[in-house]
Design an enzyme around this catalytic site. Sequence first.
Site, PDB file in Angstrom:
ATOM      1  N   ILE A   1       0.835  -1.214  -0.154  1.00 15.44           N
ATOM      2  CA  ILE A   1      -0.154  -0.470  -0.026  1.00 15.44           C
ATOM      3  C   ILE A   1       0.955   0.776  -0.170  1.00 15.44           C
ATOM      4  CG2 ILE A   1      -0.229  -0.160   2.513  1.00 15.44           C
ATOM      5  CD1 ILE A   1      -2.834   0.919  -0.576  1.00 15.44           C
TER       6      ILE A   1
ATOM      7  N   ASP B   1      -7.052  -1.622   5.417  1.00 15.59           N
ATOM      8  CA  ASP B   1      -6.761  -2.552   6.499  1.00 15.59           C
ATOM      9  C   ASP B   1      -6.030  -3.234   6.767  1.00 15.59           C
ATOM     10  OD1 ASP B   1      -8.176  -6.489   6.333  1.00 15.59           O
ATOM     11  OD2 ASP B   1      -8.542  -4.499   4.883  1.00 15.59           O
TER      12      ASP B   1
ATOM     13  N   GLY C   1      -5.657  -7.054   1.107  1.00 13.29           N
ATOM     14  CA  GLY C   1      -6.833  -6.020   2.220  1.00 13.29           C
ATOM     15  C   GLY C   1      -5.183  -4.776   2.157  1.00 13.29           C
ATOM     16  N   GLU C   2      -4.958  -3.802   2.721  1.00 13.51           N
ATOM     17  CA  GLU C   2      -4.373  -2.838   3.516  1.00 13.51           C
ATOM     18  C   GLU C   2      -4.731  -1.676   2.272  1.00 13.51           C
ATOM     19  OE1 GLU C   2       0.027  -3.247   1.844  1.00 13.51           O
ATOM     20  OE2 GLU C   2      -0.337  -5.371   3.324  1.00 13.51           O
ATOM     21  N   GLY C   3      -6.067  -1.886   1.266  1.00 15.36           N
ATOM     22  CA  GLY C   3      -6.060  -0.865   0.643  1.00 15.36           C
ATOM     23  C   GLY C   3      -5.656  -0.675  -0.467  1.00 15.36           C
TER      24      GLY C   3
END
Length: 354
Positions: A101, A178, A320-322
């Site tokens: 990210i 997240d 995830g992580e954005g």
Amino acid sequence: MNTGELLTSTIRKIGKPDEKAMSAARMRQDNLTKPAGSLGQLEEIAIQIAGIQGQARPVIKNKAVIVMAADHGVVAEGVSAYPQEVTPQMVHNFLNGGAAINVIARQTGARILIVDIGVAADMPAHPGLITRKIRKGTANMAVVPAMSETEATIALEAGIQLLQEQAIPGLDIIATGDMGIGNTTASAAICAVMTGKSPAEVTGRGTGIDDAQLKHKASVIEKAIRLNQPDPAQPLSVLARVGGLEIAGLAGVMLGAGAIRIPVVIDGFISGAAALIAAGLAPNLKHFMIAGHMSVEPGHKVMLEHLGLKPLVNLGMRLGEGTGAALGMFLCETATRVLNEMATFAEAGVSEKS
């Protein structure tokens, strides 16, 4: 302000897109030097953002990715391929700029905000870490409710407050991300409850579990739902009983953005769970959401269909992580720039369709 007052007042402020701005943006789209509709979803997104911002020529300059980190007590049930220690370790990686990210946020020109809202470990002070810790992870939802409704409300309001703070220096769009070992289990539980699907239908491999672990994970979710009896008509209760702190924080960010008319690009499965809760609390919020991508987690497609959202890309991602949201945010900026900077037939002196 008492707990719950900010949440209530924020929900009340969430209206609908500006139809006049959308109509004007659509008219300009139809007069740009291209066949009508030939840019597909880019045209739709630009018109949607015009309605959100309330201006026919929407502008995206100030971009942010908000990554919420928290732990989940349900990892005690053996639902993840990775230990809980990975959550704080990955937060350190975010802060050092070494995660996926970080790379994508740099490439898209977005500031990245790393928030500890419920990491089970004590995180050392760091200039890049925003601390909003409600508690050190949730309880094991397969045994007791994940948290109290008061804690869920405080986490929601922490997300709202963070969004409000970040809007002060300027914020045109946000992407949600997240980090939290065990959070696909909580997200699958929320998905099953809010959409009416069975845990088996919406539970995926998360961090990479095998077939036996996948079956066990779905059974743990079934047990948690049977024990806690979450009611889909009561989203706050669902969040408290089978949710997570980072899910609550992200839902708060979404609500805060909707209240001040900022488009929200949601990431994958965990952000999708937050979106289900946020839209459950404020149905109009769906109009302010943009799905950055389609996760390979099976429940994500169910979530997006329930919310009526069409993903911008499908790259087979599940990190995830954005990461997917940040890519989607870049496409949103591109869409608005095309609307604003592309010439119309009249401006370019090009003959229109006869």
